[in-house]
Design an enzyme around this catalytic site. Structure first.
Site, PDB file in Angstrom:
ATOM      1  N   HIS A 254       0.841  -1.184   0.000  1.00 26.72           N
ATOM      2  CA  HIS A 254       0.000   0.000   0.000  1.00 26.72           C
ATOM      3  C   HIS A 254       0.877   1.236   0.000  1.00 26.72           C
ATOM      4  O   HIS A 254       1.930   1.230   0.630  1.00 26.72           O
ATOM      5  CB  HIS A 254      -0.920   0.025   1.232  1.00 26.72           C
ATOM      6  CG  HIS A 254      -2.083   0.932   1.056  1.00 26.72           C
ATOM      7  ND1 HIS A 254      -2.002   2.287   1.271  1.00 26.72           N
ATOM      8  CD2 HIS A 254      -3.348   0.678   0.652  1.00 26.72           C
ATOM      9  CE1 HIS A 254      -3.181   2.823   1.005  1.00 26.72           C
ATOM     10  NE2 HIS A 254      -4.011   1.887   0.625  1.00 26.72           N
TER      11      HIS A 254
ATOM     12  N   ASP B 198      -7.972  -5.342   0.247  1.00 25.62           N
ATOM     13  CA  ASP B 198      -8.521  -6.244  -0.767  1.00 25.62           C
ATOM     14  C   ASP B 198      -8.081  -7.695  -0.617  1.00 25.62           C
ATOM     15  O   ASP B 198      -8.576  -8.561  -1.339  1.00 25.62           O
ATOM     16  CB  ASP B 198      -8.127  -5.749  -2.168  1.00 25.62           C
ATOM     17  CG  ASP B 198      -8.922  -4.532  -2.565  1.00 25.62           C
ATOM     18  OD1 ASP B 198     -10.100  -4.483  -2.193  1.00 25.62           O
ATOM     19  OD2 ASP B 198      -8.368  -3.637  -3.223  1.00 25.62           O
TER      20      ASP B 198
HETATM   21  N1  ACO Z   1       4.134  -7.751  -4.665  1.00 22.95           N
HETATM   22  C1  ACO Z   1       5.479  -7.727  -4.833  1.00 22.95           C
HETATM   23  N2  ACO Z   1       6.250  -6.614  -4.724  1.00 22.95           N
HETATM   24  C2  ACO Z   1       5.611  -5.466  -4.433  1.00 22.95           C
HETATM   25  C3  ACO Z   1       4.206  -5.407  -4.232  1.00 22.95           C
HETATM   26  C4  ACO Z   1       3.458  -6.601  -4.356  1.00 22.95           C
HETATM   27  N3  ACO Z   1       2.145  -6.610  -4.190  1.00 22.95           N
HETATM   28  N4  ACO Z   1       3.849  -4.138  -3.965  1.00 22.95           N
HETATM   29  C5  ACO Z   1       4.972  -3.413  -3.993  1.00 22.95           C
HETATM   30  N5  ACO Z   1       6.050  -4.215  -4.272  1.00 22.95           N
HETATM   31  C6  ACO Z   1       7.459  -3.814  -4.320  1.00 22.95           C
HETATM   32  C7  ACO Z   1       7.782  -3.042  -5.587  1.00 22.95           C
HETATM   33  O1  ACO Z   1       8.213  -3.898  -6.628  1.00 22.95           O
HETATM   34  C8  ACO Z   1       8.867  -2.108  -5.103  1.00 22.95           C
HETATM   35  O2  ACO Z   1      10.054  -2.847  -5.000  1.00 22.95           O
HETATM   36  P1  ACO Z   1      11.487  -2.109  -5.261  1.00 22.95           P
HETATM   37  O3  ACO Z   1      11.615  -1.082  -4.176  1.00 22.95           O
HETATM   38  O4  ACO Z   1      12.477  -3.212  -5.180  1.00 22.95           O
HETATM   39  O5  ACO Z   1      11.391  -1.505  -6.638  1.00 22.95           O
HETATM   40  C9  ACO Z   1       8.432  -1.762  -3.683  1.00 22.95           C
HETATM   41  O6  ACO Z   1       7.667  -2.891  -3.236  1.00 22.95           O
HETATM   42  C10 ACO Z   1       7.581  -0.497  -3.576  1.00 22.95           C
HETATM   43  O7  ACO Z   1       6.490  -0.654  -4.465  1.00 22.95           O
HETATM   44  P2  ACO Z   1       5.828   0.520  -5.300  1.00 22.95           P
HETATM   45  O8  ACO Z   1       5.159  -0.051  -6.482  1.00 22.95           O
HETATM   46  O9  ACO Z   1       6.843   1.594  -5.520  1.00 22.95           O
HETATM   47  O10 ACO Z   1       4.775   1.053  -4.242  1.00 22.95           O
HETATM   48  P3  ACO Z   1       3.564   1.998  -4.553  1.00 22.95           P
HETATM   49  O11 ACO Z   1       3.276   2.723  -3.297  1.00 22.95           O
HETATM   50  O12 ACO Z   1       3.807   2.823  -5.768  1.00 22.95           O
HETATM   51  O13 ACO Z   1       2.368   1.000  -4.936  1.00 22.95           O
HETATM   52  C11 ACO Z   1       0.593  -0.538  -4.713  1.00 22.95           C
HETATM   53  C12 ACO Z   1       1.390   0.587  -4.045  1.00 22.95           C
HETATM   54  C13 ACO Z   1       0.111  -0.085  -6.101  1.00 22.95           C
HETATM   55  C14 ACO Z   1      -0.628  -0.812  -3.868  1.00 22.95           C
HETATM   56  C15 ACO Z   1       1.482  -1.795  -4.844  1.00 22.95           C
HETATM   57  O14 ACO Z   1       1.866  -2.214  -3.552  1.00 22.95           O
HETATM   58  C16 ACO Z   1       0.802  -2.928  -5.592  1.00 22.95           C
HETATM   59  O15 ACO Z   1       0.884  -2.977  -6.821  1.00 22.95           O
HETATM   60  N6  ACO Z   1       0.097  -3.852  -4.876  1.00 22.95           N
HETATM   61  C17 ACO Z   1      -0.657  -4.904  -5.524  1.00 22.95           C
HETATM   62  C18 ACO Z   1      -1.985  -4.385  -6.012  1.00 22.95           C
HETATM   63  C19 ACO Z   1      -2.943  -4.119  -4.880  1.00 22.95           C
HETATM   64  O16 ACO Z   1      -3.132  -4.923  -3.976  1.00 22.95           O
HETATM   65  N7  ACO Z   1      -3.613  -2.969  -4.966  1.00 22.95           N
HETATM   66  C20 ACO Z   1      -4.638  -2.571  -3.989  1.00 22.95           C
HETATM   67  C21 ACO Z   1      -4.123  -1.459  -3.129  1.00 22.95           C
HETATM   68  S1  ACO Z   1      -5.300  -1.045  -1.896  1.00 22.95           S
HETATM   69  C22 ACO Z   1      -6.445  -0.138  -2.724  1.00 22.95           C
HETATM   70  O17 ACO Z   1      -6.215   0.554  -3.648  1.00 22.95           O
HETATM   71  C23 ACO Z   1      -7.762  -0.256  -2.249  1.00 22.95           C
END
Ligand code: ACO
Length: 430
Positions: A307, A364
């Site tokens: 998140h 979620d």
């Molecule tokens: N699985 C694996 N790795 C992940 C995940 C995940 N679900 N989420 C983040 N990471 C990693 C990224 O690859 C990144 O790694 P790095 O630092 O080595 O490059 C690091 O964690 C940070 O991730 P970002 O994408 O920069 O984080 P951001 O804050 O931009 O994204 C998000 C947040 C979109 C929710 C992301 O965690 C994600 O894609 N999660 C899966 C989708 C999801 O569950 N979305 C629902 C969110 S809740 C909502 O909207 C109601």
């Protein structure tokens, strides 16, 4: 702490006031930066950018705190109803008995959709995703209820549209489901509360009355309350940005629905179940999928994990996990996907990759298990999120439009394209 921060850029000085929120959160107001220095700030994804001041929802991602209008969501989930929570978000206070009764009965007044709008459903293929139908129908409401989209709506106009949206969206969602399974529409009933009314429209049929299951009603109520607002997330920011051009509430919310649809946002509940089903079909080896999520070349992420704001735990996920357990126990359902979800969570939370990046289950991760147990079809999951988020979108649009300091949203960019060059006629191009 100073009440201003002075920036000195290439000999030009600008004083940036410090803004402090009720809970002590701080921002640097860079409103004069560009005029004074010619510089803009760059913050893709807006991870460091505040777009507005808001009195609706407070969240502290490090401590796992979420409050609507100051009230912890744990209390609201336990004690409030979805309509009462909607009132709280939109009007900023808990209603007294008279206000609550008036608010509830106006839901009945607005629960039907214009009969002509029913033709819309026929125009869609039965395979249409219900989010496509929902966003189109909500935007189309501005065509069917044009008196509600005045240039300068009064407070009463906004109140009416708000309740109309909250009430009709339920009917639209249930109708789109009925259309997808080829069954006749079931009309809303005045004797049923918000959640039972929705479930009845979804699952009753002329030959099969729907028997309401109290546990399912309660679980869905909690789910909707927990989704009701989450301050400046992707879809709410979209609603505010679209609304900042004075686009009407229907159009702004329709845009919010589209933003919510994406699997990185509200579409994640559908994506989680699809992922759990895939793991199940593949033998249930959760470690394999944890490894895949860590492998950046795989293009795979653990859906329902991570998140932007929560770096400790998502307080909503905690309540939902417990509710999912309770509901399945009460209904006597054994869902292998719940076992997989729990094992996946356990494996990820022990893994250095997830620990280092502070990745936890979000709202979620377990919500789909509840929706599945209630009988909501997979494609409707993001729609359920949209029903839940409706009060938050309305509250933010209202707050934005009623604030005289609101300006049209219009970010800047740094241009990285070609420098100025001449137009070359097609005959002379190589
Ligand atoms: N699985 C694996 N790795 C992940 C995940 C995940 N679900 N989420 C983040 N990471 C990693 C990224 O690859 C990144 O790694 P790095 O630092 O080595 O490059 C690091 O964690 C940070 O991730 P970002 O994408 O920069 O984080 P951001 O804050 O931009 O994204 C998000 C947040 C979109 C929710 C992301 O965690 C994600 O894609 N999660 C899966 C989708 C999801 O569950 N979305 C629902 C969110 S809740 C909502 O909207 C109601």
């Amino acid at each position: 702490m100073s009440d201003k921060i002075t920036l000195n850029i290439e000999g030009k000085t600008v004083d940036c006031p410090v803004i402090t929120g009720t809970e002590g959160d701080k921002a640097i107001d860079i409103g004069k930066l560009r005029a004074a220095t010619g510089y803009i700030t760059m913050d893709p994804g807006f991870g460091n950018t505040g777009s507005c001041k808001s009195a609706i929802t407070y969240l502290d991602g490090d401590k796992g705190i979420l409050r609507y209008r100051g009230i912890p969501i744990e209390h609201l989930a336990e004690k409030s109803s979805f309509t009462e929570t909607a009132y709280l978000l939109i009007y900023g206070k808990l209603p007294d008995r008279k206000e609550m009764d008036a608010f509830s009965s106006s839901f009945n007044e607005h629960s039907m959709i214009h009969e002509d709008m029913k033709n819309f459903f026929d125009a869609y293929p039965s395979s249409a995703h219900p989010m496509a139908i929902l966003s189109a129908m909500v935007c189309s409401m501005s065509a069917y209820y044009p008196d509600m989209i005045k240039e300068n709506p009064t407070k009463e106009d906004i109140d009416r549209i708000a309740v109309q949206l909250l009430s009709k969206v339920r009917t639209i969602c249930a109708f789109s489901y009925k259309k997808s399974i080829g069954e006749p529409f079931v009309y809303p009933r005045h004797d049923l509360m918000y959640v039972p009314n929705f479930l009845n429209m979804m699952f009753a049929s002329p030959t099969r009355p729907y028997k309401l299951v109290e546990e399912a009603v309660q679980a869905l109520k909690v789910l909707l309350i927990l989704h009701a607002d989450h301050e400046q997330n992707c879809s709410t920011s979209t609603v505010r940005l679209v609304g900042s051009s004075h686009a009407n509430l229907y159009a702004s919310i329709s845009a919010g629905i589209c933003a919510l649809w994406g699997p990185l946002h509200g579409g994640a509940n559908q994506a989680v179940i699809e992922m759990l089903e895939e793991i199940h079909a593949d033998g249930g080896d959760v470690q394999k999928y944890v490894a895949k999520a860590k492998d950046k070349t795989s293009g795979f992420r653990l859906m329902g994990f991570g998140h932007r704001v929560y770096k400790n735990f998502d307080p909503r996920a905690k309540i939902i996990k417990q509710k999912a357990d309770e509901l399945l126990n009460k209904l006597g359902i054994h869902d292998p996907l719940l076992d997989i979800a729990k094992r996946l969570e356990e494996a990820a939370l022990k893994d250095e990759y997830f620990i280092a990046r502070k990745l936890y289950p979000n709202v979620d991760f377990y919500s789909g298990i509840i929706l599945k147990a209630i009988g909501i079809p997979l494609k409707m999951f993001p729609v359920m999120f949209a029903i839940g988020r409706m009060p938050g979108w309305i509250a933010h649009w209202k707050e934005m439009i009623e604030d005289p300091t609101t300006k049209i949203g219009r970010p800047f960019q740094i241009y990285i394209g070609s420098p100025s060059r001449d137009y070359v006629p097609i005959e002379q191009r190589g």
